[in-house]
Design a protein around this motif. Structure first.
Motif, PDB file in Angstrom:
ATOM      1  N   VAL A 154     -47.317 -36.621 -42.594  1.00 55.02           N
ATOM      2  CA  VAL A 154     -47.205 -35.271 -42.026  1.00 55.02           C
ATOM      3  C   VAL A 154     -47.141 -35.355 -40.504  1.00 55.02           C
ATOM      4  CG1 VAL A 154     -48.383 -33.045 -41.743  1.00 55.02           C
ATOM      5  CG2 VAL A 154     -48.344 -34.167 -43.986  1.00 55.02           C
ATOM      6  N   ARG A 155     -47.985 -36.205 -39.931  1.00 59.23           N
ATOM      7  CA  ARG A 155     -47.989 -36.384 -38.473  1.00 59.23           C
ATOM      8  C   ARG A 155     -46.638 -36.905 -37.993  1.00 59.23           C
ATOM      9  NH1 ARG A 155     -52.037 -40.802 -36.504  1.00 59.23           N
ATOM     10  NH2 ARG A 155     -50.423 -42.097 -37.483  1.00 59.23           N
ATOM     11  N   SER A 156     -46.078 -37.856 -38.702  1.00 64.04           N
ATOM     12  CA  SER A 156     -44.794 -38.443 -38.314  1.00 64.04           C
ATOM     13  C   SER A 156     -43.676 -37.402 -38.362  1.00 64.04           C
ATOM     14  CB  SER A 156     -44.470 -39.620 -39.241  1.00 64.04           C
ATOM     15  OG  SER A 156     -43.207 -40.172 -38.942  1.00 64.04           O
ATOM     16  N   ILE A 157     -43.686 -36.568 -39.403  1.00 61.74           N
ATOM     17  CA  ILE A 157     -42.654 -35.534 -39.523  1.00 61.74           C
ATOM     18  C   ILE A 157     -42.791 -34.524 -38.391  1.00 61.74           C
ATOM     19  CG2 ILE A 157     -41.870 -33.594 -40.936  1.00 61.74           C
ATOM     20  CD1 ILE A 157     -42.700 -35.306 -43.403  1.00 61.74           C
ATOM     21  N   ALA A 158     -44.022 -34.082 -38.122  1.00 56.93           N
ATOM     22  CA  ALA A 158     -44.244 -33.115 -37.043  1.00 56.93           C
ATOM     23  C   ALA A 158     -43.766 -33.682 -35.703  1.00 56.93           C
ATOM     24  CB  ALA A 158     -45.713 -32.732 -36.972  1.00 56.93           C
ATOM     25  N   ALA A 160     -41.460 -35.987 -35.250  1.00 60.13           N
ATOM     26  CA  ALA A 160     -39.999 -36.069 -35.260  1.00 60.13           C
ATOM     27  C   ALA A 160     -39.374 -34.708 -34.971  1.00 60.13           C
ATOM     28  CB  ALA A 160     -39.517 -36.603 -36.610  1.00 60.13           C
ATOM     29  N   VAL A 161     -39.930 -33.654 -35.578  1.00 64.32           N
ATOM     30  CA  VAL A 161     -39.394 -32.305 -35.354  1.00 64.32           C
ATOM     31  C   VAL A 161     -39.602 -31.886 -33.901  1.00 64.32           C
ATOM     32  CG1 VAL A 161     -39.613 -29.868 -35.977  1.00 64.32           C
ATOM     33  CG2 VAL A 161     -39.669 -31.625 -37.761  1.00 64.32           C
ATOM     34  N   ASN A 162     -40.774 -32.180 -33.362  1.00 62.17           N
ATOM     35  CA  ASN A 162     -41.033 -31.835 -31.966  1.00 62.17           C
ATOM     36  C   ASN A 162     -40.144 -32.628 -31.005  1.00 62.17           C
ATOM     37  OD1 ASN A 162     -42.945 -29.768 -32.161  1.00 62.17           O
ATOM     38  ND2 ASN A 162     -44.626 -31.207 -32.456  1.00 62.17           N
ATOM     39  N   ASP A 163     -39.651 -33.769 -31.476  1.00 61.00           N
ATOM     40  CA  ASP A 163     -38.735 -34.567 -30.651  1.00 61.00           C
ATOM     41  C   ASP A 163     -37.280 -34.148 -30.828  1.00 61.00           C
ATOM     42  OD1 ASP A 163     -40.762 -36.032 -29.533  1.00 61.00           O
ATOM     43  OD2 ASP A 163     -40.608 -37.713 -30.936  1.00 61.00           O
ATOM     44  N   GLY A 164     -37.056 -33.105 -31.664  1.00 58.79           N
ATOM     45  CA  GLY A 164     -35.708 -32.569 -31.808  1.00 58.79           C
ATOM     46  C   GLY A 164     -35.052 -32.755 -33.156  1.00 58.79           C
ATOM     47  N   ALA A 165     -35.736 -33.434 -34.089  1.00 59.83           N
ATOM     48  CA  ALA A 165     -35.151 -33.644 -35.412  1.00 59.83           C
ATOM     49  C   ALA A 165     -35.185 -32.350 -36.216  1.00 59.83           C
ATOM     50  CB  ALA A 165     -35.906 -34.739 -36.164  1.00 59.83           C
ATOM     51  N   ASP A 166     -34.267 -32.227 -37.144  1.00 58.18           N
ATOM     52  CA  ASP A 166     -34.265 -31.115 -38.095  1.00 58.18           C
ATOM     53  C   ASP A 166     -35.358 -31.362 -39.131  1.00 58.18           C
ATOM     54  OD1 ASP A 166     -32.976 -30.412 -41.054  1.00 58.18           O
ATOM     55  OD2 ASP A 166     -32.771 -28.811 -39.581  1.00 58.18           O
ATOM     56  N   VAL A 167     -36.132 -30.337 -39.444  1.00 58.56           N
ATOM     57  CA  VAL A 167     -37.267 -30.527 -40.342  1.00 58.56           C
ATOM     58  C   VAL A 167     -36.818 -30.999 -41.716  1.00 58.56           C
ATOM     59  CG1 VAL A 167     -37.352 -28.106 -41.104  1.00 58.56           C
ATOM     60  CG2 VAL A 167     -39.417 -29.524 -41.212  1.00 58.56           C
ATOM     61  N   GLU A 168     -35.686 -30.503 -42.201  1.00 59.45           N
ATOM     62  CA  GLU A 168     -35.220 -30.917 -43.520  1.00 59.45           C
ATOM     63  C   GLU A 168     -34.900 -32.413 -43.540  1.00 59.45           C
ATOM     64  OE1 GLU A 168     -31.863 -29.703 -46.902  1.00 59.45           O
ATOM     65  OE2 GLU A 168     -32.018 -28.581 -45.009  1.00 59.45           O
ATOM     66  N   SER A 169     -34.265 -32.891 -42.480  1.00 56.67           N
ATOM     67  CA  SER A 169     -33.940 -34.317 -42.404  1.00 56.67           C
ATOM     68  C   SER A 169     -35.203 -35.161 -42.285  1.00 56.67           C
ATOM     69  CB  SER A 169     -33.026 -34.581 -41.205  1.00 56.67           C
ATOM     70  OG  SER A 169     -31.806 -33.882 -41.321  1.00 56.67           O
ATOM     71  N   ARG A 172     -36.867 -35.248 -45.607  1.00 54.24           N
ATOM     72  CA  ARG A 172     -36.098 -36.083 -46.539  1.00 54.24           C
ATOM     73  C   ARG A 172     -36.334 -37.562 -46.269  1.00 54.24           C
ATOM     74  NH1 ARG A 172     -31.289 -34.908 -45.011  1.00 54.24           N
ATOM     75  NH2 ARG A 172     -31.187 -32.956 -46.156  1.00 54.24           N
ATOM     76  N   ASP A 173     -36.458 -37.929 -44.997  1.00 55.88           N
ATOM     77  CA  ASP A 173     -36.729 -39.327 -44.655  1.00 55.88           C
ATOM     78  C   ASP A 173     -38.074 -39.788 -45.211  1.00 55.88           C
ATOM     79  OD1 ASP A 173     -34.339 -39.506 -43.319  1.00 55.88           O
ATOM     80  OD2 ASP A 173     -35.199 -39.226 -41.326  1.00 55.88           O
ATOM     81  N   ALA A 174     -38.975 -38.831 -45.436  1.00 54.22           N
ATOM     82  CA  ALA A 174     -40.285 -39.160 -46.023  1.00 54.22           C
ATOM     83  C   ALA A 174     -40.241 -39.144 -47.546  1.00 54.22           C
ATOM     84  CB  ALA A 174     -41.349 -38.176 -45.527  1.00 54.22           C
ATOM     85  N   GLY A 175     -39.061 -38.888 -48.112  1.00 46.61           N
ATOM     86  CA  GLY A 175     -38.897 -38.963 -49.556  1.00 46.61           C
ATOM     87  C   GLY A 175     -39.099 -37.655 -50.295  1.00 46.61           C
ATOM     88  N   VAL A 176     -39.062 -36.528 -49.567  1.00 45.16           N
ATOM     89  CA  VAL A 176     -39.288 -35.230 -50.202  1.00 45.16           C
ATOM     90  C   VAL A 176     -38.033 -34.381 -50.065  1.00 45.16           C
ATOM     91  CG1 VAL A 176     -40.701 -33.143 -50.255  1.00 45.16           C
ATOM     92  CG2 VAL A 176     -41.736 -35.338 -49.648  1.00 45.16           C
ATOM     93  N   GLU A 177     -37.634 -33.753 -51.160  1.00 43.94           N
ATOM     94  CA  GLU A 177     -36.474 -32.868 -51.157  1.00 43.94           C
ATOM     95  C   GLU A 177     -36.968 -31.428 -51.063  1.00 43.94           C
ATOM     96  OE1 GLU A 177     -32.737 -31.495 -54.029  1.00 43.94           O
ATOM     97  OE2 GLU A 177     -34.054 -33.138 -54.638  1.00 43.94           O
ATOM     98  N   LEU A 178     -36.731 -30.796 -49.935  1.00 46.22           N
ATOM     99  CA  LEU A 178     -37.143 -29.408 -49.784  1.00 46.22           C
ATOM    100  C   LEU A 178     -36.369 -28.513 -50.745  1.00 46.22           C
ATOM    101  CD1 LEU A 178     -37.405 -29.073 -45.896  1.00 46.22           C
ATOM    102  CD2 LEU A 178     -39.274 -28.977 -47.547  1.00 46.22           C
ATOM    103  N   GLY A 179     -37.066 -27.544 -51.305  1.00 48.45           N
ATOM    104  CA  GLY A 179     -36.435 -26.623 -52.236  1.00 48.45           C
ATOM    105  C   GLY A 179     -36.566 -27.047 -53.681  1.00 48.45           C
ATOM    106  N   HIS A 180     -37.103 -28.235 -53.906  1.00 55.26           N
ATOM    107  CA  HIS A 180     -37.286 -28.720 -55.279  1.00 55.26           C
ATOM    108  C   HIS A 180     -38.735 -28.499 -55.687  1.00 55.26           C
ATOM    109  CE1 HIS A 180     -36.588 -31.208 -58.845  1.00 55.26           C
ATOM    110  NE2 HIS A 180     -37.776 -31.724 -58.610  1.00 55.26           N
ATOM    111  N   ILE A 181     -38.951 -27.746 -56.766  1.00 55.92           N
ATOM    112  CA  ILE A 181     -40.304 -27.446 -57.213  1.00 55.92           C
ATOM    113  C   ILE A 181     -40.337 -27.465 -58.739  1.00 55.92           C
ATOM    114  CG2 ILE A 181     -39.870 -24.948 -57.146  1.00 55.92           C
ATOM    115  CD1 ILE A 181     -42.804 -24.586 -56.346  1.00 55.92           C
ATOM    116  N   GLY A 182     -41.382 -28.013 -59.300  1.00 50.22           N
ATOM    117  CA  GLY A 182     -41.541 -28.041 -60.746  1.00 50.22           C
ATOM    118  C   GLY A 182     -42.269 -26.794 -61.221  1.00 50.22           C
ATOM    119  N   LEU A 183     -41.778 -26.180 -62.287  1.00 51.79           N
ATOM    120  CA  LEU A 183     -42.392 -24.977 -62.837  1.00 51.79           C
ATOM    121  C   LEU A 183     -42.735 -25.194 -64.305  1.00 51.79           C
ATOM    122  CD1 LEU A 183     -39.956 -22.237 -61.453  1.00 51.79           C
ATOM    123  CD2 LEU A 183     -42.220 -22.814 -60.568  1.00 51.79           C
TER     124      LEU A 183
END
Length: 221
Positions: A154-158, A160-169, A172-183
């Motif tokens: 979580v720290r690494s993603i935050a 990266a985003v603060n350094d200008g990266a897109d949060v979705e990217s 995804r680099d951490a292995g998580v697909e946003l928008g995918h949820i199990g029901l």
């Protein structure tokens, strides 16, 4: 005005909405303590709470008490007017950085703080979620839950985003697909969803999204 001189996220401080909800914290809801930045006695109590919090008197595994400490930080900042004054009021061992980080945890949206109180997001991870703004906070919080991310991730993603990266990217680099949820659905609902999706030649998620859009359009929180 620099960041150290003011609180730049202004969630209400006072009655503890999340910590006092028995659906979130169970029997501990009755123990919830609120802090009123407009009441000098309450501000003094917040300062004492922050001092104990900074000294490590609150266990890192106790999410509810960590949120109490975060609320105390936010109330203290509101009450005295700045991060610097709040740190001075709390004592020599309390830093501006400490108060700023935890005040921002309190200023996370209620929906995220409920997940912290319920134990699905660690308070130490919430500190990094709080480094982001707007929708990015939600995206990182839900990714932390759905992807079972570590605090380090979580720290690494935050960062990266603060350094200008897109949060979705970054997620995804951490292995998580946003928008995918199990029901988990009742079997009758499951069968009907699959049947209708097949007849319309679409994925089940498209029908769920369509139905939720209609629901959200007519519902109010």
């Amino acid at each position: 005005m620099n960041e150290d001189s003011r609180a730049d996220r202004r969630s209400p401080v006072g009655e503890p909405v999340v910590r006092a909800d028995p659906e979130v914290t169970g029997e501990r809801a009755a123990e919830a303590v609120g802090f009123d930045p407009d009441d000098p006695e309450s501000v003094a109590e917040a300062a004492e709470t922050v001092a104990r919090f900074a000294a490590g008197d609150v266990g890192d595994e106790d999410n509810v008490l960590m949120l109490r400490g975060a609320a105390a930080c936010a109330a203290l900042v509101r009450g005295v007017g700045s991060y610097k004054a709040a740190a001075e009021r709390a004592g020599d061992d309390v830093s501006v950085a400490f108060i700023r980080k935890w005040a921002r945890v309190h200023d996370l949206p209620q929906a995220i703080r409920r997940q912290v109180a319920g134990g699905r997001i660690a308070p130490s991870a919430a500190k990094h979620v709080a480094r982001l703004g707007g929708t990015d906070r939600y995206l990182l919080a839900w990714a932390a839950i759905d992807g079972d991310l570590t605090v380090r991730e979580v720290r690494s993603i935050a960062s990266a985003v603060n350094d200008g990266a897109d949060v979705e990217s970054a997620v995804r680099d951490a292995g998580v697909e946003l928008g995918h949820i199990g029901l988990r659905l009742p079997l009758d609902t499951y069968v009907e969803l699959r049947r209708r999706a097949s007849n319309r030649n679409v994925e089940p998620g498209a029908l769920v999204a369509e139905a939720l859009d209609d629901y959200f359009a007519g519902a109010s929180e």
